[in-house]
Enzyme design. Sequence first.
Site, PDB file in Angstrom:
ATOM      1  N   GLU A  61      35.133  50.926   2.862  1.00  0.00           N
ATOM      2  CA  GLU A  61      34.364  51.043   4.100  1.00  0.00           C
ATOM      3  C   GLU A  61      35.233  51.495   5.273  1.00  0.00           C
ATOM      4  OE1 GLU A  61      31.377  47.283   3.264  1.00  0.00           O
ATOM      5  OE2 GLU A  61      33.423  46.897   3.881  1.00  0.00           O
ATOM      6  N   ASP A 232      28.760  39.933   1.748  1.00  0.00           N
ATOM      7  CA  ASP A 232      29.012  40.941   2.781  1.00  0.00           C
ATOM      8  C   ASP A 232      28.793  42.358   2.277  1.00  0.00           C
ATOM      9  OD1 ASP A 232      31.142  41.043   1.074  1.00  0.00           O
ATOM     10  OD2 ASP A 232      32.699  40.891   2.595  1.00  0.00           O
TER      11      ASP A 232
HETATM   12  P1  NAD Z   1      39.374  36.185  -3.432  1.00  0.00           P
HETATM   13  O1  NAD Z   1      38.948  36.988  -4.606  1.00  0.00           O
HETATM   14  O2  NAD Z   1      40.824  36.066  -3.127  1.00  0.00           O
HETATM   15  O3  NAD Z   1      38.796  34.700  -3.551  1.00  0.00           O
HETATM   16  C1  NAD Z   1      37.492  34.413  -3.927  1.00  0.00           C
HETATM   17  C2  NAD Z   1      37.448  33.078  -4.649  1.00  0.00           C
HETATM   18  O4  NAD Z   1      36.077  32.752  -4.924  1.00  0.00           O
HETATM   19  C3  NAD Z   1      38.183  33.082  -5.993  1.00  0.00           C
HETATM   20  O5  NAD Z   1      39.196  32.078  -5.984  1.00  0.00           O
HETATM   21  C4  NAD Z   1      37.066  32.791  -7.005  1.00  0.00           C
HETATM   22  O6  NAD Z   1      37.506  32.015  -8.110  1.00  0.00           O
HETATM   23  C5  NAD Z   1      36.069  32.040  -6.146  1.00  0.00           C
HETATM   24  N1  NAD Z   1      34.689  32.005  -6.667  1.00  0.00           N
HETATM   25  C6  NAD Z   1      33.969  33.013  -7.229  1.00  0.00           C
HETATM   26  N2  NAD Z   1      32.738  32.557  -7.587  1.00  0.00           N
HETATM   27  C7  NAD Z   1      32.695  31.252  -7.216  1.00  0.00           C
HETATM   28  C8  NAD Z   1      31.696  30.251  -7.297  1.00  0.00           C
HETATM   29  N3  NAD Z   1      30.523  30.493  -7.864  1.00  0.00           N
HETATM   30  N4  NAD Z   1      31.965  29.004  -6.799  1.00  0.00           N
HETATM   31  C9  NAD Z   1      33.181  28.734  -6.231  1.00  0.00           C
HETATM   32  N5  NAD Z   1      34.163  29.654  -6.140  1.00  0.00           N
HETATM   33  C10 NAD Z   1      33.932  30.900  -6.607  1.00  0.00           C
HETATM   34  O7  NAD Z   1      38.591  36.807  -2.182  1.00  0.00           O
HETATM   35  P2  NAD Z   1      38.882  36.593  -0.619  1.00  0.00           P
HETATM   36  O8  NAD Z   1      39.788  37.662  -0.109  1.00  0.00           O
HETATM   37  O9  NAD Z   1      39.221  35.168  -0.361  1.00  0.00           O
HETATM   38  O10 NAD Z   1      37.446  36.909  -0.044  1.00  0.00           O
HETATM   39  C11 NAD Z   1      36.364  36.024  -0.274  1.00  0.00           C
HETATM   40  C12 NAD Z   1      35.069  36.709   0.075  1.00  0.00           C
HETATM   41  O11 NAD Z   1      35.014  36.920   1.492  1.00  0.00           O
HETATM   42  C13 NAD Z   1      34.914  38.093  -0.556  1.00  0.00           C
HETATM   43  O12 NAD Z   1      33.592  38.197  -1.055  1.00  0.00           O
HETATM   44  C14 NAD Z   1      35.142  39.054   0.581  1.00  0.00           C
HETATM   45  O13 NAD Z   1      34.452  40.264   0.404  1.00  0.00           O
HETATM   46  C15 NAD Z   1      34.610  38.257   1.744  1.00  0.00           C
HETATM   47  N6  NAD Z   1      35.142  38.617   3.059  1.00  0.00           N
HETATM   48  C16 NAD Z   1      34.278  38.606   4.088  1.00  0.00           C
HETATM   49  C17 NAD Z   1      34.740  38.895   5.363  1.00  0.00           C
HETATM   50  C18 NAD Z   1      33.801  38.813   6.531  1.00  0.00           C
HETATM   51  O14 NAD Z   1      34.155  39.224   7.635  1.00  0.00           O
HETATM   52  N7  NAD Z   1      32.636  38.275   6.356  1.00  0.00           N
HETATM   53  C19 NAD Z   1      36.085  39.239   5.575  1.00  0.00           C
HETATM   54  C20 NAD Z   1      36.954  39.207   4.484  1.00  0.00           C
HETATM   55  C21 NAD Z   1      36.470  38.891   3.217  1.00  0.00           C
END
Ligand code: NAD
Length: 348
Positions: A61, A232
């Site tokens: 993006e 997101d």
């Molecule tokens: P990451 O992959 O490092 O961590 C995600 C974690 O979620 C993993 O440890 C995984 O095991 C866990 N997980 C997956 N399914 C699960 C479930 N059903 N129950 C509990 N845990 C579960 O990712 P990250 O960098 O920490 O990002 C997390 C999320 O936040 C991503 O989806 C990312 O796109 C989003 N994000 C959003 C914003 C925003 O501004 N809203 C900004 C950054 C990241």
Amino acid sequence: MKDLNIVPFVSVDNMMKLVLHLGPERVMTEIAGYIEADFRRWELFDKTPRVASHSDVGVIELMPTSDGEMYGFKYVNGHPKNTKEGLQTVTAFGLLAEVDTGYPILLTEMTILTALRTAAMSALAAKYLAPDGATTMAMIGNGAQAEFQALAFKAICGVTHVRLYDIDPAATAKCARNLAGFGLNVTSCRSAEEAMEGAGIITTCTADKQLATILTDNMIGSGVHINAVGGDCPGKTELHRDILLRSSIFVEYPPQTRIEGEIQQLAPDHPVIEFWQVITGATTGRTDARQITLFDSVGFAIEDFSALRYIHDQLKTLPYSQPLDMIADPDDPRDLYGMLLRAKAKAA
Ligand code: NAD
């Protein structure tokens, strides 16, 4: 005169030095202040939903905006399958330019900065929306963003207890280990339900490219604040639709959140509240103790602009950048080709 063809570049190494020098909690508190100030002048920004290029495995993006004086954009990806390959789910870099000349004034890594600004934004929203006296947060999803979220809520909202849960116990163990010694009371839990016991704030920050149901309706009691960070992208959500129907929903920029946020599950005209209006006082945030407030976070360009502005200001006094010879700038502006010829003659 400023040397406009030399652009300060903040590498990952320098970003880490800057954050460690100031302290992560201070950085997130100050970024939240920059976001709050920019949200107060929301109306003067150029706004557009981010430009997304989707594939089967993820999304890339571009997120641009301008306040008329400065222009910023971030490049960011989201690839939930990456962690299995030893790669990050989210990586990013960004640029700030001055509108007057169009010349860049900052190029920086934004993988760490995105985690800082996302956590700062989440905590800022909770500062206005969470129930009074909420000091316990459930943290569901303990990946790359999790520690930043926990520490921002400690610094900005006064959270003292964090209850961790992840489907992967190794992620929870990593998060608990990293949070040790920061003055937070950390409990590792074996289910989302257990993590939510006694929590006034529930953060979901999981990564899965599907319509997931991290939280179901029966798990959510009255009066809580939900900070939904992981949903997101189109087809990527975390909350059961019934929770949305019981919640007052606060969003960043509706045209983007309706495509990417939890509210993609609702009718396109379902009422939502623009969070910037809570900050300006144009509308109210939480109105009663039984209300469920939901911050449907997707991440908006103005937050990245605020974070870029913050780093740019820090570099006025801190040494954490390298000069980057990034803009071709011949002495005679129309003699770009001549500059090339002179370089050839010099090299010969
Ligand atoms: P990451 O992959 O490092 O961590 C995600 C974690 O979620 C993993 O440890 C995984 O095991 C866990 N997980 C997956 N399914 C699960 C479930 N059903 N129950 C509990 N845990 C579960 O990712 P990250 O960098 O920490 O990002 C997390 C999320 O936040 C991503 O989806 C990312 O796109 C989003 N994000 C959003 C914003 C925003 O501004 N809203 C900004 C950054 C990241």
